[in-house]
Write a protein that holds these residues in place. Structure first.
Motif, short mmCIF file in Angstrom:
data_model
loop_
_atom_site.label_atom_id
_atom_site.label_comp_id
_atom_site.label_asym_id
_atom_site.label_seq_id
_atom_site.Cartn_x
_atom_site.Cartn_y
_atom_site.Cartn_z
N THR A 128 -3.48 6.39 9.96
CA THR A 128 -4.71 7.00 10.47
C THR A 128 -5.94 6.22 10.02
O THR A 128 -6.86 5.98 10.81
N HIS A 129 -5.96 5.79 8.77
CA HIS A 129 -7.08 4.99 8.28
C HIS A 129 -7.17 3.66 9.01
O HIS A 129 -8.26 3.23 9.39
N VAL A 130 -6.04 3.00 9.19
CA VAL A 130 -6.04 1.69 9.85
C VAL A 130 -6.45 1.84 11.32
O VAL A 130 -7.26 1.05 11.82
N ARG A 131 -5.91 2.83 12.01
CA ARG A 131 -6.28 3.04 13.41
C ARG A 131 -7.74 3.41 13.57
O ARG A 131 -8.35 3.10 14.58
N GLY A 132 -8.31 4.06 12.56
CA GLY A 132 -9.71 4.43 12.60
C GLY A 132 -10.65 3.32 12.17
O GLY A 132 -11.86 3.49 12.14
N GLY A 133 -10.09 2.16 11.83
CA GLY A 133 -10.90 1.03 11.43
C GLY A 133 -11.34 1.06 9.97
O GLY A 133 -12.21 0.29 9.58
N ASP A 134 -10.76 1.92 9.19
CA ASP A 134 -11.12 2.06 7.78
C ASP A 134 -10.04 1.42 6.92
O ASP A 134 -9.31 2.09 6.20
N LYS A 135 -9.95 0.09 6.99
CA LYS A 135 -8.90 -0.61 6.24
C LYS A 135 -9.12 -0.51 4.74
O LYS A 135 -8.17 -0.45 3.97
N LYS A 136 -10.37 -0.47 4.31
CA LYS A 136 -10.65 -0.34 2.88
C LYS A 136 -10.18 1.03 2.36
O LYS A 136 -9.65 1.13 1.26
#
Length: 74
Positions: A43-51
């Motif tokens: 979910t974080h990666v798909r939302g662009g929140d890799k950090k």
């Protein structure tokens, strides 16, 4: 959505504790916890929140330990 997710996390923790006495329940709970945090990372990666995906990734890796140990000692 935070309340249901929190309840699932609490259920996983209680399942891991109960798994000390009953191994199949611990294996099932560990599998659920790993899948929960895998979903959090995705979910974080798909939302662009890799950090922001680092924290659930570390917790997921820590949750793999009881799963591997539980399966290895059956």
């Amino acid at each position: 959505m935070l309340l249901p997710l929190g309840l699932v996390k609490i259920a996983g923790a209680l399942g891991l504790l109960a798994g000390i006495a009953y191994r199949p329940l611990g294996i099932a709970a560990a599998t659920g916890v790993v899948l929960y945090f895998l979903g959090a990372v995705m979910t974080h990666v798909r939302g662009g929140d890799k950090k922001g995906s680092a924290t659930p990734a570390v917790i997921m890796l820590l949750a793999v330990a009881p799963l591997v140990l539980g399966v290895a000692t059956v």
